[in-house]
Scaffold this active site. Structure first.
Site, PDB file in Angstrom:
ATOM      1  N   ARG A 146     -66.677  23.222  86.694  1.00 29.22           N
ATOM      2  CA  ARG A 146     -65.066  23.931  87.690  1.00 29.22           C
ATOM      3  C   ARG A 146     -64.481  22.594  88.357  1.00 29.22           C
ATOM      4  O   ARG A 146     -65.481  22.117  88.686  1.00 29.22           O
ATOM      5  CB  ARG A 146     -65.940  25.473  87.987  1.00 29.22           C
ATOM      6  CG  ARG A 146     -64.574  26.058  88.553  1.00 29.22           C
ATOM      7  CD  ARG A 146     -63.821  26.191  87.883  1.00 29.22           C
ATOM      8  NE  ARG A 146     -62.857  27.341  88.459  1.00 29.22           N
ATOM      9  CZ  ARG A 146     -61.485  28.096  87.174  1.00 29.22           C
ATOM     10  NH1 ARG A 146     -61.458  27.538  86.115  1.00 29.22           N
ATOM     11  NH2 ARG A 146     -60.679  28.796  87.898  1.00 29.22           N
ATOM     12  N   THR A 154     -55.551  28.862  77.969  1.00 30.25           N
ATOM     13  CA  THR A 154     -56.279  26.847  77.746  1.00 30.25           C
ATOM     14  C   THR A 154     -57.335  27.054  76.386  1.00 30.25           C
ATOM     15  O   THR A 154     -56.584  27.480  75.543  1.00 30.25           O
ATOM     16  CB  THR A 154     -57.225  26.554  79.159  1.00 30.25           C
ATOM     17  OG1 THR A 154     -58.147  27.586  79.238  1.00 30.25           O
ATOM     18  CG2 THR A 154     -56.448  26.398  80.696  1.00 30.25           C
ATOM     19  N   GLU A 205     -55.655  25.145  83.963  1.00 26.66           N
ATOM     20  CA  GLU A 205     -56.040  25.909  83.651  1.00 26.66           C
ATOM     21  C   GLU A 205     -54.468  26.473  83.134  1.00 26.66           C
ATOM     22  O   GLU A 205     -55.076  27.859  82.336  1.00 26.66           O
ATOM     23  CB  GLU A 205     -54.896  26.139  85.301  1.00 26.66           C
ATOM     24  CG  GLU A 205     -54.911  26.950  86.456  1.00 26.66           C
ATOM     25  CD  GLU A 205     -54.370  28.688  85.751  1.00 26.66           C
ATOM     26  OE1 GLU A 205     -55.747  29.212  85.242  1.00 26.66           O
ATOM     27  OE2 GLU A 205     -53.254  28.984  85.984  1.00 26.66           O
ATOM     28  N   THR A 225     -60.650  23.204  79.874  1.00 26.05           N
ATOM     29  CA  THR A 225     -58.885  24.153  80.617  1.00 26.05           C
ATOM     30  C   THR A 225     -58.449  22.670  81.733  1.00 26.05           C
ATOM     31  O   THR A 225     -59.169  22.494  82.596  1.00 26.05           O
ATOM     32  CB  THR A 225     -59.164  25.246  81.590  1.00 26.05           C
ATOM     33  OG1 THR A 225     -57.959  25.774  82.357  1.00 26.05           O
ATOM     34  CG2 THR A 225     -60.765  24.927  82.271  1.00 26.05           C
ATOM     35  N   GLY A 283     -57.032  32.806  78.057  1.00 23.78           N
ATOM     36  CA  GLY A 283     -55.999  33.811  78.229  1.00 23.78           C
ATOM     37  C   GLY A 283     -56.169  34.197  79.889  1.00 23.78           C
ATOM     38  O   GLY A 283     -55.494  35.838  80.204  1.00 23.78           O
ATOM     39  N   GLY A 284     -56.428  33.576  80.230  1.00 21.43           N
ATOM     40  CA  GLY A 284     -56.041  33.155  82.335  1.00 21.43           C
ATOM     41  C   GLY A 284     -56.853  34.635  82.690  1.00 21.43           C
ATOM     42  O   GLY A 284     -58.622  35.419  81.726  1.00 21.43           O
ATOM     43  N   SER A 286     -63.109  32.049  88.860  1.00 20.51           N
ATOM     44  CA  SER A 286     -61.964  31.671  87.489  1.00 20.51           C
ATOM     45  C   SER A 286     -62.193  33.084  86.388  1.00 20.51           C
ATOM     46  O   SER A 286     -63.564  33.852  86.622  1.00 20.51           O
ATOM     47  CB  SER A 286     -63.305  30.645  86.393  1.00 20.51           C
ATOM     48  OG  SER A 286     -62.410  30.970  85.030  1.00 20.51           O
ATOM     49  N   SER A 287     -61.808  33.135  85.165  1.00 22.25           N
ATOM     50  CA  SER A 287     -62.233  34.457  84.503  1.00 22.25           C
ATOM     51  C   SER A 287     -63.051  33.687  83.102  1.00 22.25           C
ATOM     52  O   SER A 287     -62.985  34.364  82.073  1.00 22.25           O
ATOM     53  CB  SER A 287     -60.803  34.835  83.895  1.00 22.25           C
ATOM     54  OG  SER A 287     -59.921  35.635  85.432  1.00 22.25           O
TER      55      SER A 287
HETATM   56  N1  GLU Z   1     -57.173  29.189  85.129  1.00 23.92           N
HETATM   57  C1  GLU Z   1     -58.145  30.013  84.549  1.00 23.92           C
HETATM   58  C2  GLU Z   1     -59.432  30.339  84.380  1.00 23.92           C
HETATM   59  O1  GLU Z   1     -60.414  29.053  85.105  1.00 23.92           O
HETATM   60  C3  GLU Z   1     -58.362  29.822  83.349  1.00 23.92           C
HETATM   61  C4  GLU Z   1     -57.201  30.103  81.921  1.00 23.92           C
HETATM   62  C5  GLU Z   1     -57.801  30.082  80.556  1.00 23.92           C
HETATM   63  O2  GLU Z   1     -58.596  29.653  80.216  1.00 23.92           O
HETATM   64  O3  GLU Z   1     -57.459  30.120  79.615  1.00 23.92           O
HETATM   65  O4  GLU Z   1     -59.638  31.552  84.147  1.00 23.92           O
END
Ligand code: GLU
Length: 633
Positions: free
Chosen positions: A136, A438, A458, A456, A527-528, A505-506
């Site tokens: 990360r 991502t 982001e 990612t 997908g955030g 993060s997700s």
């Molecule tokens: N910034 C997002 C996260 O780490 C990533 C978005 C994604 O992977 O779609 O949760």
């Protein structure tokens, strides 16, 4: 060709270990045997002899591939082909995954690049253990809780300004993550694994609609940065579908990285270039963009380390589900939701009831995610309690099987003192916005090692800032922090920016073992903040609703992240909207971006100890690419 995906001899059905907890629910890992109908393996969408009027197409994309000797699923056929090549030459799952992500840096440069980060889970077949490598991005040491606040207004700067800025760029983690992942779990060197990506960057790939659209989405801000415009636009426009896209700058960067090693990035010349770019992004004055400079210094790069925390683990219906622990909220939130769902008898005989419980469990787990999960090196995260059975029981009792709770719901108290049923007194915390897209990939090798890898920038195109002459974009990962500190008297926020801190993060690369430590499934998605619900829904589709994995991935999705509305794909609304509305859910079309579709998942399943099915999206985001080393005939 059609094939059956049911697997009567799958390891899980032979020897289920434990059963689901509490409430006397006696479903076991045998749930994974699929009784379903034969599933047609879709053939290539590329006609054998394309009409002359059509532009040239890239390699075929197939969403399902079943076979032996190793498997891969990514969003992109070039990257999948690279992984298969590595596997064919005797590389293992981690080697293949690293080579594939490097290739994605070429063919999916808006979601995967040297300038980003991510999380990888690795199942070691010999030791039957799951490991993680956390790459990360980290905040620079000069970052403070109010770094995104405009002193003039006392309010966080507008989100789009935070995205397209040096301020939002975190110290990239990918190169360190590759190094650590290969040292611990790989068998090939980074220089060897960069070779296919270098070739791809030099020879180029055929632009498809998806690449074109992602570029067009970014056209305005890409034009604002001369270094970005030069690499990714053609006369200021998105490259045409069917044209060949080469990235010689990136080929040179990969070549030099192969020669000089990761130290070039973290302690050497490339690092200095990254810092210069972040501190003083070169902007075309005609763009009118106000691009805020970043706080990154060379010492921040020197201090960066990939981390190797233990994975999270919960047992669900006799299966062991492993995920990423904080700084990602993926493992803890999915794990908590599964623990809650383990209290209920769910199944295909009542899909609406199953989906209702899915939405409610997700709502509760999201409330706890918002209140308690951040970077554990900076805030106290009660991870064991969030994943404890006592806490899940206390949360499960809040689910009314007939009625949706009004959202946002308040967080619970993961304090180790659990009652049969406790209604929280704390105020609700709303979910903050995260960028949406991502990428995720899975690989497996002939030894049974498995990788699930989220990488990612982001969001599509990250910060929009390219390191001049280097061919890669920098992330905007720091916008995953809560940009506005809470008002005095509000509950504390575990996800405020801080020096060296990793934004929450997700991302949720997930590996599922049968009750005996053998691999069963791997799945993940971009997908955030919808990543968590998409992975959860796929697991539910597969385990409780007994769909085979291709159907589980293709099925229409809904996401409940402790918001007043449930956002869903149209197919979901058409099928279940009325029934769920009757239970009190306010179901609305997913606003995106991209509007209408949620996620772009990849997964694989061991149908037997050696037979693996790789699965990608059939249509979302242009469809993905599943391949195996030796297809089953
Ligand atoms: N910034 C997002 C996260 O780490 C990533 C978005 C994604 O992977 O779609 O949760």
């Amino acid at each position: 060709m059609s094939l059956r995906v049911s697997s009567p001899r799958s390891p899980s059905s032979r020897a289920p270990r434990g059963t689901a907890v509490a409430a006397g629910v006696a479903l076991t890992a045998a749930a994974l045997a699929v009784p379903g109908p034969a599933l047609a393996e879709p053939s290539s969408r590329r006609p054998l002899t394309p009409p002359l009027t059509q532009p040239p197409a890239g390699p075929a994309k197939r969403p399902v591939a079943t076979g032996y000797g190793g498997a891969v699923s990514t969003v992109d056929p070039y990257a999948s082909a690279v992984a298969i090549e590595v596997l064919k030459k005797g590389g293992n799952a981690m080697d293949a995954a690293v080579a594939a992500t490097a290739a994605l840096g070429v063919s999916e440069p808006y979601v995967a690049a040297l300038g980003g980060g991510g999380y990888v889970l690795y199942y070691d077949a010999r030791k039957r253990r799951v490991h993680t490598v956390d790459g990360r991005e980290a905040a620079p040491r000069r970052m403070r809780a109010d770094s995104f606040v405009d002193p003039a207004t006392g309010k966080a700067i507008p989100f789009d300004q935070a995205v397209t800025s040096g301020l939002g760029v975190g110290v990239p983690g990918t190169v360190a993550q590759w190094e650590t992942a290969l040292r611990r779990h790989g068998t090939r060197s980074l220089p060897a694994l960069l070779k296919p990506a270098i070739r791809l960057a030099e020879k180029g790939f055929v632009v498809d609609q998806e690449f074109h659209d992602q570029t067009a989405l970014n056209q305005k801000r890409f034009n604002a940065f001369p270094a970005t415009r030069e690499v990714f636009l053609r006369n200021g426009q998105a490259p045409a579908v069917g044209s060949t896209f080469r990235n010689p700058d990136l080929a040179r960067t990969y070549r030099e990285l192969a020669k000089r090693g990761p130290g070039w990035f973290y302690r050497g010349g490339l690092g200095r270039e990254v810092v210069r770019t972040v501190r003083k992004p070169k902007v075309d004055p005609a763009s009118g963009l106000n691009v805020r400079p970043g706080l990154m210094e060379t010492r921040d790069l020197a201090a960066y380390r990939a981390l190797t925390p233990r994975p999270t683990r919960v047992t669900y219906r006799g299966l062991d589900v492993y995920g990423q622990q904080p700084s990602s909220s993926g493992g803890s939130t999915i794990g908590e939701a599964l623990n809650i769902l383990g209290h209920f008898k769910l199944g295909p005989d009542d899909t609406v009831r199953t989906l209702h419980h899915y939405l409610e469990a997700s709502k509760l787990a999201y409330a706890d995610r918002g209140r308690y999960v951040g970077d554990p090196r900076h805030v106290k995260v009660p991870l064991d309690e969030l994943l404890s059975r006592g806490f899940a029981r206390e949360r499960a009792c809040l689910i009314n099987p007939d009625r949706a709770a009004t959202a946002p719901v308040p967080p619970g108290s993961p304090d180790g003192r659990y009652e049969k049923c406790r209604v929280p007194a704390a105020p609700a915390v709303s979910t903050t916005y995260e960028g949406p897209q991502t990428t995720h990939l899975v690989t497996a090798d002939k030894w049974g090692n498995v990788v699930a890898y989220n990488i990612t920038l982001e969001q599509f195109g990250g910060s929009g800032i390219t390191v001049p002459g280097r061919g890669f974009l920098l992330n905007n990962e720091l916008t995953d922090f809560t940009l506005q500190p809470p008002a005095p008297g509000s509950p504390p926020d575990p996800n405020l920016p801080g020096p060296g801190k990793r934004p929450r993060s997700s991302q949720a690369p997930t590996i599922v073992l049968d009750g005996h430590g053998r691999p069963k499934l791997a799945v993940g998605t971009p997908g955030g903040s919808t990543i968590i619900t998409t992975v959860l829904q796929i697991l539910l589709n597969r385990i409780d609703l007994r769909m085979d994995l291709p159907t589980a991935l293709a099925a229409p999705r809904a996401t409940q992240r402790n918001t007043p509305q449930v956002f869903a794909e149209q197919g979901f609304i058409d099928r279940y909207g009325t029934a769920l509305t009757a239970k009190g859910h306010d179901v609305a079309p997913f606003p995106g971006p991209p509007a209408g579709t949620i996620g772009a998942a990849t997964g694989l399943e061991f149908l037997s100890p050696r037979l693996v099915q790789a699965v990608a999206e059939p249509t979302r985001r242009g469809g993905g690419s599943a391949m195996v080393v030796r297809p089953r005939r």
